[in-house]
Design a protein around this motif. Structure first.
Motif, short mmCIF file in Angstrom:
data_model
loop_
_atom_site.label_atom_id
_atom_site.label_comp_id
_atom_site.label_asym_id
_atom_site.label_seq_id
_atom_site.Cartn_x
_atom_site.Cartn_y
_atom_site.Cartn_z
N LEU A 290 0.89 -1.23 0.19
CA LEU A 290 0.09 0.02 -0.09
C LEU A 290 0.78 1.32 -0.01
O LEU A 290 0.68 2.25 -0.76
CB LEU A 290 -1.04 0.13 1.15
N HIS A 291 1.92 1.34 0.85
CA HIS A 291 2.82 2.32 0.93
C HIS A 291 3.44 2.64 -0.40
O HIS A 291 3.44 3.57 -0.93
CB HIS A 291 3.92 1.84 1.82
N TYR A 292 4.01 1.69 -1.23
CA TYR A 292 4.22 1.63 -2.60
C TYR A 292 3.23 2.12 -3.57
O TYR A 292 3.72 3.33 -4.47
CB TYR A 292 4.90 0.12 -3.09
N LEU A 293 2.02 1.69 -3.41
CA LEU A 293 1.06 2.05 -4.35
C LEU A 293 0.82 3.52 -4.07
O LEU A 293 0.37 4.12 -5.26
CB LEU A 293 -0.11 1.07 -4.32
N LEU A 294 0.79 4.06 -3.11
CA LEU A 294 0.56 5.60 -2.82
C LEU A 294 1.29 6.48 -3.53
O LEU A 294 1.03 7.28 -4.20
CB LEU A 294 0.25 5.71 -1.38
N ARG A 295 2.57 5.95 -3.59
CA ARG A 295 3.64 6.71 -4.37
C ARG A 295 3.60 6.60 -5.91
O ARG A 295 3.56 7.35 -6.45
CB ARG A 295 5.16 6.54 -3.87
N GLU A 296 3.45 5.38 -6.43
CA GLU A 296 3.15 5.04 -7.58
C GLU A 296 2.30 5.75 -8.26
O GLU A 296 2.18 6.24 -9.37
CB GLU A 296 2.93 3.31 -7.79
N GLU A 297 0.89 5.69 -7.37
CA GLU A 297 -0.08 6.43 -8.17
C GLU A 297 -0.35 7.73 -7.91
O GLU A 297 -1.10 8.57 -8.42
CB GLU A 297 -1.46 5.65 -7.44
N GLU A 298 0.63 8.40 -6.90
CA GLU A 298 0.75 9.74 -6.62
C GLU A 298 -0.75 10.24 -6.07
O GLU A 298 -1.18 11.21 -6.35
CB GLU A 298 1.10 10.66 -8.00
N ILE A 299 -0.88 9.55 -5.12
CA ILE A 299 -2.30 9.84 -4.32
C ILE A 299 -2.09 10.05 -2.80
O ILE A 299 -2.91 9.83 -2.11
CB ILE A 299 -3.55 8.93 -4.92
N ILE A 300 -0.71 10.67 -2.66
CA ILE A 300 -0.35 10.54 -1.21
C ILE A 300 -1.51 11.20 -0.36
O ILE A 300 -2.00 11.26 0.75
CB ILE A 300 0.89 10.99 -0.65
N ASP A 301 -1.85 12.63 -0.97
CA ASP A 301 -2.52 13.68 -0.35
C ASP A 301 -3.97 13.30 -0.13
O ASP A 301 -4.60 13.38 1.04
CB ASP A 301 -2.65 14.88 -0.90
N THR A 302 -4.54 12.49 -1.13
CA THR A 302 -5.89 12.10 -1.29
C THR A 302 -6.02 10.97 -0.02
O THR A 302 -6.92 10.88 0.59
CB THR A 302 -6.31 11.35 -2.46
#
Length: 152
Positions: free
Chosen positions: A58-70
């Protein structure tokens, strides 16, 4: 100690296998069980638990998808005042293809429901900061270390 509980409804139009794939595409280390709610076995819940290590993808996907703020917004909105936990939904359909999306409301076929619990509010906030660090103009300001999340 971090505990992550995940559940997703299996509808009559779905198979257990497809729902399991959707959950495991976000949480590959999760230990999943299927609980049928009808005699046919074609309707029930896929449920499982994992720990802090189970959140690495999940940590990786948040960065890959560039949706950290969301994601940070979703985690903060889901915080419970009476216990150190946060709950949020992930799109089951989008997860099935290995992507990540936080639906605004429960989807018609059901979403993946996630609850992340911690030993203390401080630990919960460190978990959220590790998953969704502060950003400025879309760039991560600093990356917290996973070893700093859990209280010792």
């Amino acid at each position: 100690m971090i505990e992550v509980r995940v559940s997703a409804r299996v509808n009559p139009t779905e198979t257990e296998e497809k729902v399991r794939i959707a959950v495991q595409s976000i949480f590959p280390m999760i230990d999943i069980s299927y609980n049928a709610t009808e005699d046919t076995g074609f309707y029930g819940m896929v449920e499982g638990t994992t720990d802090l290590e189970g959140l690495r993808h999940l940590h990786y996907l948040l960065r890959e998808e560039e949706i950290i703020d969301t994601a940070r917004t979703q985690f903060e909105v889901g915080i419970r005042e009476d216990e150190p936990s946060t709950s949020f939904r992930i799109s089951k359909l989008v997860a099935f293809v290995g992507r990540l999306n936080f639906p605004a409301a429960e989807e018609s076929l059901g979403s993946i429901h996630v609850t992340m619990s911690a030993s203390s509010s401080f630990e919960l906030h460190r978990l959220i900061e590790w998953l969704t660090p502060p950003t400025e103009k879309g760039k991560i300001l600093f990356e917290p270390d996973i070893e700093d999340v859990e209280s010792t």
